[in-house]
Design an enzyme around this catalytic site. Structure first.
Site, PDB file in Angstrom:
ATOM      1  NE  ARG A   1      -3.833  -2.374   2.220  1.00 48.15           N
ATOM      2  CZ  ARG A   1      -3.821  -3.698   1.986  1.00 48.15           C
ATOM      3  NH1 ARG A   1      -2.659  -4.326   1.816  1.00 48.15           N
ATOM      4  NH2 ARG A   1      -4.953  -4.384   1.929  1.00 48.15           N
TER       5      ARG A   1
ATOM      6  NE  ARG B   1      -4.345 -16.661  -4.422  1.00 45.96           N
ATOM      7  CZ  ARG B   1      -3.832 -15.827  -3.518  1.00 45.96           C
ATOM      8  NH1 ARG B   1      -2.580 -15.424  -3.633  1.00 45.96           N
ATOM      9  NH2 ARG B   1      -4.568 -15.395  -2.514  1.00 45.96           N
TER      10      ARG B   1
ATOM     11  CG  ASP C   1      -2.222 -14.106   5.268  1.00 49.26           C
ATOM     12  OD1 ASP C   1      -3.009 -14.740   4.540  1.00 49.26           O
ATOM     13  OD2 ASP C   1      -1.915 -12.918   5.077  1.00 49.26           O
TER      14      ASP C   1
HETATM   15  C1  S3P Z   1      -4.121  -9.190   2.250  1.00 53.30           C
HETATM   16  C2  S3P Z   1      -5.367  -9.701   2.515  1.00 53.30           C
HETATM   17  C3  S3P Z   1      -5.629 -11.124   2.749  1.00 53.30           C
HETATM   18  C4  S3P Z   1      -4.352 -11.890   3.051  1.00 53.30           C
HETATM   19  C5  S3P Z   1      -3.243 -11.524   2.124  1.00 53.30           C
HETATM   20  C6  S3P Z   1      -2.924 -10.040   2.211  1.00 53.30           C
HETATM   21  C7  S3P Z   1      -3.983  -7.745   2.007  1.00 53.30           C
HETATM   22  O1  S3P Z   1      -6.206 -11.685   1.583  1.00 53.30           O
HETATM   23  O2  S3P Z   1      -4.587 -13.270   3.015  1.00 53.30           O
HETATM   24  O3  S3P Z   1      -2.064 -12.254   2.415  1.00 53.30           O
HETATM   25  O4  S3P Z   1      -2.837  -7.222   2.015  1.00 53.30           O
HETATM   26  O5  S3P Z   1      -5.002  -7.067   1.816  1.00 53.30           O
HETATM   27  P1  S3P Z   1      -7.794 -11.642   1.299  1.00 53.30           P
HETATM   28  O6  S3P Z   1      -8.177 -10.234   1.100  1.00 53.30           O
HETATM   29  O7  S3P Z   1      -7.960 -12.452   0.037  1.00 53.30           O
HETATM   30  O8  S3P Z   1      -8.425 -12.285   2.483  1.00 53.30           O
END
Ligand code: S3P
Length: 438
Positions: free
Chosen positions: A27, A123, A320
Site C-alpha cells: 500500500r 487464483r 495467513d
Molecule cells: C491481504 C489480505 C488477505 C491476506 C493476504 C494479504 C492484504 O487476503 O490473506 O495475504 O494485504 O489485503 P484476502 O483479502 O484475500 O483475504
C-alpha cells in the site's frame, strides 16, 4: 527448486527483528505512487511480492528508487495520472499486488494485462472483476476468472455501494482504490471486519474517508477525484512473519526470545489471542505506534500448549497464520478444531489440503474437513519428521515456512521440497532462524 531439511538445533534465544509488513509495504508504494511529490518509505519489505508492486508502479509512471540507506523514495503521478503500461504487468506470486492494482487501474482510461506464476494463475479474480465491472471497467480473463487477464479501465467510472460477499481486505481495497479516481462517493460495506491498513494509510495520505456503521456492519466511504499528499511512511514488522518465530519459540523447549517491532493492528492480532488461549506465553513489551499502526516487542517463551476449538469469527484476523497455527496444534496436548476456513483453499495454495498432507507426512494426527482441520497434538513430544519424504509447498511461502518450523520440533527433521517461495514475503527467514538458535 532448492530443497532443504529443517531440524532442531536448540532453543530460540536473544532478540530478533522481522522484516516490514507485506500488506503495508504494497500500500505504501501504491499510495505514494498516486501522490504528487516525494514520499519516503522506511522499513519497506524487500520481498518478491512487494518488488512486483514496485516494478508495476514504475511501469505505470511512478518514479521509485531505493536509496543506499534502505529508504525508498517515490515520486508519484497523481490520481488519474497513471499511464498505460507498454508490457504486461508481471505479478509473480502476489495476489495482493494483482487485486489492488486491478482496482487502481479500473478507474483509469487505459488497458493493462496482468500475468503471474502458476500459483497466482489459479487464483480467483472474479471477486474483484464483479465490483470493478459495476464501476464500468471491462475484463477479458482466462477460464474461471483467472490470470492472464486484460483490463480496460472505465471512462468515466461510476461510484458504487458494494457489500463484500467474502471477507477480503483485497476486494475491499480494490473497490476503494478504484473509488479514488471516480467522481462521487464509493462505499464498501464489510459484514466481517478485515485488515484496515488501506483505510489507515489513505487517511495518512490526506484522503477524505469516512468509516461508519450500517445495520451493525462497517461501511467505508471514499470521496473520489481525491488528491493524495506525499507522506513519509514507516512500515512496522510483519505479524504474519513474526508468527513463525512465535510458534517456534512456543514449541522448542528452552526457548525465550524477544521479537522487536511487531505490528499489532487489532485486525491482524488473532494469532496472539489464539496462541494465548492455547496456553502460550507471549508478553507485549514497550507498546507504541509506528506509521499509524500499534506495535510492540514480543517476549515469547516455550510453553505447554493445549488443544482448543478456534472461534471461526476470529479467522479474518489470523487468516495467513493458520498454516503455522496448525503446527502449534500438532504439538499441543489434546485436539484442536478449526472451522469456517474455506478461504484457505484459495490462497497461494489450497492451504487446508497442503497442510493436512504435509503434517501427516511429518507424523502428526490430522483430519481434513471441507472448511478446516482437526489436529490431535503430541502433548509436546517431538513429531516423527519427514527426513525421507519431501513435503510439498505448492509455490506457497507459508507452507514452506510452517513446515520448516515443524522440523524444529521433530525427531528426524522435515525436508521441504522448495524453499524458493519464502523469498516472496520473508527473504531472510532461514538466516534469522539460524541466528535465533545460536
Ligand atoms: C491481504 C489480505 C488477505 C491476506 C493476504 C494479504 C492484504 O487476503 O490473506 O495475504 O494485504 O489485503 P484476502 O483479502 O484475500 O483475504
Amino acid at each position: 527448486m532448492p530443497a532443504q531439511t529443517f531440524a532442531s538445533s536448540g532453543p530460540l534465544k536473544g532478540t530478533i527483528r522481522v522484516p516490514g509488513d507485506k500488506s503495508i509495504s504494497h500500500r505504501a508504494l501504491m499510495f505514494a505512487g498516486l501522490a504528487v511529490g516525494t514520499s519516503r518509505i522506511e522499513g519497506l519489505l524487500e520481498g518478491e511480492d512487494v518488488l512486483a508492486t514496485a516494478a508495476a508502479m514504475r511501469q505505470l509512471g511512478a518514479d521509485i528508487e531505493r536509496e543506499e540507506n534502505g529508504t525508498w523514495r517515490v515520486n508519484g503521478v497523481g490520481v488519474g495520472g497513471l499511464l498505460g503500461p507498454h508490457e504486461a504487468l508481471d505479478m509473480g506470486n502476489s495476489g495482493t499486488s494483482t487485486r489492488l492494482l486491478m482496482g487502481l487501474l479500473a478507474s483509469h482510461a487505459l488497458s493493462a494485462t496482468f500475468i503471474g506464476d502458476a500459483s497466482l494463475s489459479g487464483r480467483p479474480m472474479n471477486r474483484v472483476i464483479a465490483p470493478l465491472s459495476q464501476m464500468g471497467a471491462t475484463f477479458e480473463a482466462s477460464a474461471g476468472g483467472t490470470l492472464p487477464l486484460m483490463l480496460r479501465g472505465a471512462s468515466p467510472p461510476v461510484p458504487i455501494r458494494y457489500r463484500l460477499p467474502v471477507a477480503s481486505a483485497q476486494v475491499k481495497s480494490a473497490v476503494l482504490l478504484a473509488g479514488l479516481n471516480t467522481p462521487g462517493i464509493t462505499t464498501v460495506i464489510e459484514p466481517v471486519a478485515t485488515r484496515d491498513h488501506t483505510e489507515r494509510m489513505l487517511k495518512g495520505f490526506g484522503v477524505e474517508l469516512e468509516i461508519g456503521e450500517e445495520e451493525g456492519e462497517r461501511a467505508i466511504s471514499v470521496r473520489g477525484e481525491a488528491d493524495l499528499t506525499p507522506c513519509d511512511v514507516t512500515v512496522p514488522g510483519d505479524p504474519s512473519s513474526a508468527a513463525f518465530f512465535i510458534v517456534a519459540a512456543l514449541i522448542v523447549p528452552g526457548s525465550d526470545v524477544i521479537i522487536e517491532n511487531v505490528g499489532l493492528n487489532p485486525t491482524r492480532a488473532g494469532i496472539g489471542a489464539v496462541l494465548r488461549q492455547m496456553g502460550g506465553s507471549i508478553e507485549e513489551l514497550n507498546p507504541r505506534e509506528v506509521g499509524g499502526e500499534p506495535v510492540a516487542d514480543l517476549r515469547v517463551r516455550h510453553s505447554s500448549l493445549k488443544g482448543i476449538e478456534v472461534d471461526p469469527a476470529l479467522a479474518p484476523s489470523l487468516i495467513d497464520e493458520f498454516p503455522v497455527l496448525f503446527v502449534a496444534a500438532a504439538l499441543a496436548d489434546g485436539t484442536t478444531r478449526t472451522t469456517g476456513l474455506e478461504e484457505l483453499r484459495v490462497k497461494e495454495s489450497d492451504r487446508l489440503a497442503a497442510m493436512a498432507t504435509a503434517l501427516a507426512s511429518a507424523g502428526a494426527g490430522v483430519t481434513e474437513q471441507e472448511d478446516g482441520l482437526t489436529i490431535e497434538g503430541t502433548a509436546g513430544e517431538p513429531l516423527r519428521g519427514s527426513a525421507n519424504a519431501e513435503v510439498e509447498t505448492h509455490l506457497d511461502h507459508r507452507i514452506a515456512m510452517a513446515m520448516a518450523i515443524a522440523g524444529l520440533a521433530s525427531r528426524d527433521g522435515v525436508r521441504v521440497d522448495d524453499t524458493a517461495p519464502i523469498a516472496t514475503s520473508f527473504p531472510s527467514f532461514t538466516e534469522l532462524l539460524e541466528t535465533a538458535q545460536r
